[in-house]
Design an enzyme around this catalytic site. Structure first.
Site, PDB file in Angstrom:
ATOM      1  N   ASP A  13       1.718   2.239   0.058  1.00  0.00           N
ATOM      2  CA  ASP A  13       0.695   1.487   0.757  1.00  0.00           C
ATOM      3  C   ASP A  13       0.178   0.407  -0.189  1.00  0.00           C
ATOM      4  O   ASP A  13       0.340   0.503  -1.413  1.00  0.00           O
ATOM      5  CB  ASP A  13      -0.424   2.461   1.151  1.00  0.00           C
ATOM      6  CG  ASP A  13      -1.612   1.767   1.777  1.00  0.00           C
ATOM      7  OD1 ASP A  13      -1.426   1.026   2.758  1.00  0.00           O
ATOM      8  OD2 ASP A  13      -2.741   1.968   1.268  1.00  0.00           O
ATOM      9  N   ASP A  15      -3.184  -1.792   0.505  1.00  0.00           N
ATOM     10  CA  ASP A  15      -4.638  -1.924   0.470  1.00  0.00           C
ATOM     11  C   ASP A  15      -5.318  -0.612   0.103  1.00  0.00           C
ATOM     12  O   ASP A  15      -5.139   0.405   0.779  1.00  0.00           O
ATOM     13  CB  ASP A  15      -5.148  -2.412   1.828  1.00  0.00           C
ATOM     14  CG  ASP A  15      -4.793  -3.865   2.072  1.00  0.00           C
ATOM     15  OD1 ASP A  15      -5.357  -4.725   1.377  1.00  0.00           O
ATOM     16  OD2 ASP A  15      -3.947  -4.144   2.938  1.00  0.00           O
ATOM     17  N   ASP A 190      -3.421   6.204   0.717  1.00  0.00           N
ATOM     18  CA  ASP A 190      -4.816   6.643   0.632  1.00  0.00           C
ATOM     19  C   ASP A 190      -5.478   6.935   1.967  1.00  0.00           C
ATOM     20  O   ASP A 190      -6.476   7.652   2.011  1.00  0.00           O
ATOM     21  CB  ASP A 190      -5.655   5.598  -0.115  1.00  0.00           C
ATOM     22  CG  ASP A 190      -5.881   4.336   0.711  1.00  0.00           C
ATOM     23  OD1 ASP A 190      -4.928   3.855   1.360  1.00  0.00           O
ATOM     24  OD2 ASP A 190      -7.017   3.834   0.711  1.00  0.00           O
TER      25      ASP A 190
END
Length: 252
Positions: A13, A15, A190
């Site tokens: 990922d 961001d 996250d």
């Protein structure tokens, strides 16, 4: 960037994982609906009362600022994970591709990689993500374009990982494939946009204190926790040095 028979592949990922802040959240909180409403939508997604595709679109559509100004705002405020440059250098030296798998927008990701890591990194990091349709001067009229609009995720990260492996011939490798061995597969994430990718690799790195860990615990998905990319690099070096992946799983 695809390499012949790499020892490992890292999918990540972007961001809030490679960067310290989520650029989409930053836009929504500061130029759109605000943090309180965004967090409400995020909880609705996590609890299954709406899907990521619809919730994320609502957040992004609340941002009315021209796209070029959005990018400038992000370049001035988004910071890189302090361990990522060393991690990136190690992966380059070891022939380990890094693939960004993001629910963000490609022009924003490319601009941030260029500024935070360097222009050469854009050529060395593949980006699988959503995109943007621009209209008007300076992107005054712009809209989010989902990579997989039929998917409840908007971008089905699991699908992207599978397609990447198939495209580059890694999906069917085994110990008998003309001396080639399947690379070890890792994913770092996250949040709720990573839910579809959580089961697709040999080891999932889930960021401490974030929603992805809540999901993994609830769904009994194996993961190992990290605080930053220095943690990931430390574990990756041990695994590439021969330590078994199972020794790093925190909820087997």
């Amino acid at each position: 960037m695809a390499l012949q028979n790499p020892p490992a592949i890292v999918f990540s990922d972007f961001d809030g994982t490679i960067t310290l802040q989520d650029s989409n959240d930053y836009l929504t909180d500061n130029l759109g609906m605000g943090q309180k409403q965004r967090e409400f939508i995020g909880n609705e997604i996590l609890e299954g009362r709406t899907n990521f595709r619809d919730g994320f679109r609502e957040e992004i559509e609340s941002v009315k600022t021209p796209f070029n100004q959005c990018v400038e705002t992000l370049l001035a405020n988004i910071k890189l994970d302090p361990g990522f440059k060393e991690f990136f250098t190690y992966c380059q030296e070891q022939g380990i591709p890094i693939i960004v798998v993001s629910s963000g927008m490609k022009p924003i990701i490319s601009a941030l990689i260029t500024k935070l890591i360097g222009p050469e990194a854009v050529e060395k990091i593949d980006i699988l993500s959503n995109d943007v349709r621009l209209g008007g001067d300076d992107g005054a009229n712009w809209e989010l374009l989902y990579k997989d609009p039929e998917s409840p995720f908007g971008h089905d990260k699991a699908k992207s990982i599978k397609e990447y492996l198939e495209k580059h011939g890694y999906a069917d490798l085994d110990q008998d494939s003309e001396g080639l061995v399947s690379p070890k597969l890792f994913y770092a994430g996250d949040g709720v946009s990573d839910l579809s990718a959580a089961k697709e690799t040999d080891l999932l790195f889930a960021k401490h204190g974030k929603d992805l860990i809540k999901y993994c615990v609830r769904e009994n998905i194996p993961y190992t926790e990290f605080n930053d990319f220095a943690d990931i690099l430390n574990k990756l070096k041990k695994i590439m040095g021969g330590e078994p992946i199972k020794d790093f799983v925190e909820n087997p």
